[in-house]
Design a protein around this motif. Structure first.
Motif, PDB file in Angstrom:
ATOM      1  N   GLU A  14       0.934  -1.129  -0.073  1.00 49.48           N
ATOM      2  CA  GLU A  14      -0.031   0.140   0.022  1.00 49.48           C
ATOM      3  C   GLU A  14       0.634   1.360  -0.070  1.00 49.48           C
ATOM      4  O   GLU A  14       0.483   2.136  -0.660  1.00 49.48           O
ATOM      5  CB  GLU A  14      -1.053   0.131   1.235  1.00 49.48           C
ATOM      6  CG  GLU A  14      -2.145  -0.967   0.981  1.00 49.48           C
ATOM      7  CD  GLU A  14      -3.083  -0.300  -0.051  1.00 49.48           C
ATOM      8  OE1 GLU A  14      -3.388   0.792  -0.015  1.00 49.48           O
ATOM      9  OE2 GLU A  14      -3.558  -1.071  -0.710  1.00 49.48           O
ATOM     10  N   VAL A  15       1.910   1.343   0.618  1.00 49.20           N
ATOM     11  CA  VAL A  15       2.819   2.583   0.695  1.00 49.20           C
ATOM     12  C   VAL A  15       3.503   2.632  -0.363  1.00 49.20           C
ATOM     13  O   VAL A  15       3.793   3.758  -0.921  1.00 49.20           O
ATOM     14  CB  VAL A  15       3.920   2.193   2.126  1.00 49.20           C
ATOM     15  CG1 VAL A  15       4.933   3.384   1.997  1.00 49.20           C
ATOM     16  CG2 VAL A  15       3.028   2.281   3.385  1.00 49.20           C
ATOM     17  N   GLN A  16       3.883   1.469  -1.128  1.00 50.95           N
ATOM     18  CA  GLN A  16       4.600   1.531  -2.330  1.00 50.95           C
ATOM     19  C   GLN A  16       3.650   2.087  -3.507  1.00 50.95           C
ATOM     20  O   GLN A  16       4.192   3.116  -4.373  1.00 50.95           O
ATOM     21  CB  GLN A  16       5.137   0.195  -2.549  1.00 50.95           C
ATOM     22  CG  GLN A  16       5.882   0.324  -4.163  1.00 50.95           C
ATOM     23  CD  GLN A  16       6.325  -1.112  -4.436  1.00 50.95           C
ATOM     24  OE1 GLN A  16       6.305  -2.012  -3.703  1.00 50.95           O
ATOM     25  NE2 GLN A  16       6.882  -1.171  -5.560  1.00 50.95           N
ATOM     26  N   ILE A  77       5.716  14.883   0.912  1.00 51.42           N
ATOM     27  CA  ILE A  77       5.383  13.340   0.533  1.00 51.42           C
ATOM     28  C   ILE A  77       4.890  12.633   1.675  1.00 51.42           C
ATOM     29  O   ILE A  77       3.794  11.914   1.710  1.00 51.42           O
ATOM     30  CB  ILE A  77       6.531  12.660  -0.056  1.00 51.42           C
ATOM     31  CG1 ILE A  77       7.036  13.254  -1.375  1.00 51.42           C
ATOM     32  CG2 ILE A  77       6.350  10.922  -0.182  1.00 51.42           C
ATOM     33  CD1 ILE A  77       8.344  12.876  -1.702  1.00 51.42           C
ATOM     34  N   LYS A  78       5.302  13.118   2.978  1.00 57.71           N
ATOM     35  CA  LYS A  78       4.970  12.230   4.154  1.00 57.71           C
ATOM     36  C   LYS A  78       3.236  12.803   4.329  1.00 57.71           C
ATOM     37  O   LYS A  78       2.548  11.976   4.819  1.00 57.71           O
ATOM     38  CB  LYS A  78       5.653  12.643   5.160  1.00 57.71           C
ATOM     39  CG  LYS A  78       5.103  11.994   6.594  1.00 57.71           C
ATOM     40  CD  LYS A  78       5.983  12.249   7.927  1.00 57.71           C
ATOM     41  CE  LYS A  78       5.640  11.587   8.954  1.00 57.71           C
ATOM     42  NZ  LYS A  78       6.602  11.907  10.165  1.00 57.71           N
ATOM     43  N   GLN A  80       1.205  13.552   2.100  1.00 54.30           N
ATOM     44  CA  GLN A  80       0.246  13.267   1.362  1.00 54.30           C
ATOM     45  C   GLN A  80       0.138  11.718   1.313  1.00 54.30           C
ATOM     46  O   GLN A  80      -0.925  11.057   1.177  1.00 54.30           O
ATOM     47  CB  GLN A  80       0.992  13.330  -0.270  1.00 54.30           C
ATOM     48  CG  GLN A  80       0.864  14.610  -0.746  1.00 54.30           C
ATOM     49  CD  GLN A  80      -0.372  15.281  -0.832  1.00 54.30           C
ATOM     50  OE1 GLN A  80      -1.343  14.591  -1.409  1.00 54.30           O
ATOM     51  NE2 GLN A  80      -0.610  16.343  -0.146  1.00 54.30           N
ATOM     52  N   LEU A  81       1.231  11.024   2.013  1.00 54.69           N
ATOM     53  CA  LEU A  81       1.088   9.624   2.168  1.00 54.69           C
ATOM     54  C   LEU A  81       0.195   9.499   3.344  1.00 54.69           C
ATOM     55  O   LEU A  81      -0.599   8.321   3.578  1.00 54.69           O
ATOM     56  CB  LEU A  81       2.436   9.008   2.719  1.00 54.69           C
ATOM     57  CG  LEU A  81       2.544   7.719   2.957  1.00 54.69           C
ATOM     58  CD1 LEU A  81       2.229   6.697   1.667  1.00 54.69           C
ATOM     59  CD2 LEU A  81       4.080   7.234   3.406  1.00 54.69           C
ATOM     60  N   ALA A  82       0.171  10.435   4.500  1.00 51.80           N
ATOM     61  CA  ALA A  82      -0.830  10.255   5.484  1.00 51.80           C
ATOM     62  C   ALA A  82      -2.093  10.365   5.139  1.00 51.80           C
ATOM     63  O   ALA A  82      -3.320   9.599   5.851  1.00 51.80           O
ATOM     64  CB  ALA A  82      -0.268  11.367   6.526  1.00 51.80           C
ATOM     65  N   ARG A  83      -2.562  11.184   4.070  1.00 48.19           N
ATOM     66  CA  ARG A  83      -3.773  11.376   3.672  1.00 48.19           C
ATOM     67  C   ARG A  83      -4.288  10.122   2.528  1.00 48.19           C
ATOM     68  O   ARG A  83      -5.462   9.739   2.805  1.00 48.19           O
ATOM     69  CB  ARG A  83      -3.896  12.333   2.817  1.00 48.19           C
ATOM     70  CG  ARG A  83      -3.542  13.907   3.482  1.00 48.19           C
ATOM     71  CD  ARG A  83      -3.587  15.159   2.676  1.00 48.19           C
ATOM     72  NE  ARG A  83      -4.759  15.288   2.072  1.00 48.19           N
ATOM     73  CZ  ARG A  83      -5.237  16.058   1.044  1.00 48.19           C
ATOM     74  NH1 ARG A  83      -4.434  16.260   0.074  1.00 48.19           N
ATOM     75  NH2 ARG A  83      -6.476  16.221   1.105  1.00 48.19           N
ATOM     76  N   ILE A  84      -3.509   9.417   1.984  1.00 43.32           N
ATOM     77  CA  ILE A  84      -3.698   8.318   1.152  1.00 43.32           C
ATOM     78  C   ILE A  84      -3.989   6.931   1.968  1.00 43.32           C
ATOM     79  O   ILE A  84      -4.914   6.199   1.905  1.00 43.32           O
ATOM     80  CB  ILE A  84      -2.823   8.042   0.194  1.00 43.32           C
ATOM     81  CG1 ILE A  84      -3.041   9.392  -0.899  1.00 43.32           C
ATOM     82  CG2 ILE A  84      -3.059   6.845  -0.860  1.00 43.32           C
ATOM     83  CD1 ILE A  84      -1.828   9.657  -1.758  1.00 43.32           C
ATOM     84  N   VAL A  85      -2.695   6.671   2.844  1.00 42.22           N
ATOM     85  CA  VAL A  85      -2.665   5.329   3.458  1.00 42.22           C
ATOM     86  C   VAL A  85      -3.038   5.711   4.879  1.00 42.22           C
ATOM     87  O   VAL A  85      -2.595   6.647   5.689  1.00 42.22           O
ATOM     88  CB  VAL A  85      -1.376   4.811   3.577  1.00 42.22           C
ATOM     89  CG1 VAL A  85      -1.403   3.588   4.220  1.00 42.22           C
ATOM     90  CG2 VAL A  85      -0.967   4.671   2.181  1.00 42.22           C
ATOM     91  N   ASN A  86      -4.231   5.158   5.630  1.00 41.52           N
ATOM     92  CA  ASN A  86      -4.495   5.164   6.627  1.00 41.52           C
ATOM     93  C   ASN A  86      -3.937   4.366   7.730  1.00 41.52           C
ATOM     94  O   ASN A  86      -4.144   3.169   7.926  1.00 41.52           O
ATOM     95  CB  ASN A  86      -6.200   4.791   7.109  1.00 41.52           C
ATOM     96  CG  ASN A  86      -6.536   5.246   8.349  1.00 41.52           C
ATOM     97  OD1 ASN A  86      -6.035   6.083   8.916  1.00 41.52           O
ATOM     98  ND2 ASN A  86      -7.857   4.679   8.526  1.00 41.52           N
ATOM     99  N   ASN A  89       0.682   5.482  12.586  1.00 36.59           N
ATOM    100  CA  ASN A  89       1.657   6.351  12.488  1.00 36.59           C
ATOM    101  C   ASN A  89       2.074   6.543  11.048  1.00 36.59           C
ATOM    102  O   ASN A  89       2.212   5.482  10.397  1.00 36.59           O
ATOM    103  CB  ASN A  89       2.874   5.799  13.267  1.00 36.59           C
ATOM    104  CG  ASN A  89       2.826   5.602  14.731  1.00 36.59           C
ATOM    105  OD1 ASN A  89       2.078   6.455  15.528  1.00 36.59           O
ATOM    106  ND2 ASN A  89       3.192   4.582  15.283  1.00 36.59           N
ATOM    107  N   THR A  90       2.447   7.719  10.599  1.00 32.97           N
ATOM    108  CA  THR A  90       2.869   7.871   9.210  1.00 32.97           C
ATOM    109  C   THR A  90       4.385   7.804   9.249  1.00 32.97           C
ATOM    110  O   THR A  90       5.045   8.515   9.952  1.00 32.97           O
ATOM    111  CB  THR A  90       2.409   9.273   8.619  1.00 32.97           C
ATOM    112  OG1 THR A  90       1.099   9.377   8.692  1.00 32.97           O
ATOM    113  CG2 THR A  90       2.907   9.357   6.965  1.00 32.97           C
TER     114      THR A  90
END
Length: 126
Positions: A14-16, A77-78, A80-86, A89-90
């Motif tokens: 998911e993170v990738q 990027i961090k 945006q990652l926090a918004r996309i992947v729930n 901890n981000t």
């Protein structure tokens, strides 16, 4: 969470996927090459850190500029990652340059040269 568990594999995937989406459309930095891909991602079991292997197709200058652009955009990027992947901890992202794709393309070209070189010498003998 164990290193090779189903949960860690799913989180890594998911993170990738999210990082690839962010790099493809979210970053407007001109230093980042459009031929940048996320090869692999490894999120730590505590979800605090993340290693992302990035491959850039191009010369050394393009790789260095892309790396500098990614380093300067880590906060964005961090976010945006926090918004996309729930996730609870981000993770903090560490970018690692990976030349495996470029190495494969280079080896493929060399193999083609050897094959074509071998065929041209046999055709001259006929």
């Amino acid at each position: 969470m164990r290193k090779n568990s189903v949960k860690s594999t799913r989180i890594n995937g998911e993170v990738q996927r999210a990082l690839a989406e962010i790099l493809r459309g979210g970053i407007k930095d001109p230093r980042i090459s459009p031929l940048t891909s996320v090869v692999a991602v490894e999120v730590a079991p505590d979800l605090k850190t993340c290693k992302a292997w990035i491959s850039v197709l191009g010369d050394e200058k393009a790789r260095e500029e892309t790396y500098q652009g990614l380093k300067s955009a880590e906060g964005f990027i961090k976010n945006q990652l926090a918004r996309i992947v729930n996730l609870r901890n981000t993770p903090d992202i560490t970018f690692i340059m990976d030349q495996s794709i470029e190495y494969g393309v280079n080896m493929s070209k060399r193999i083609d040269e050897v094959i074509n070189g071998g065929q041209s010498t046999t055709e001259e003998n006929v």
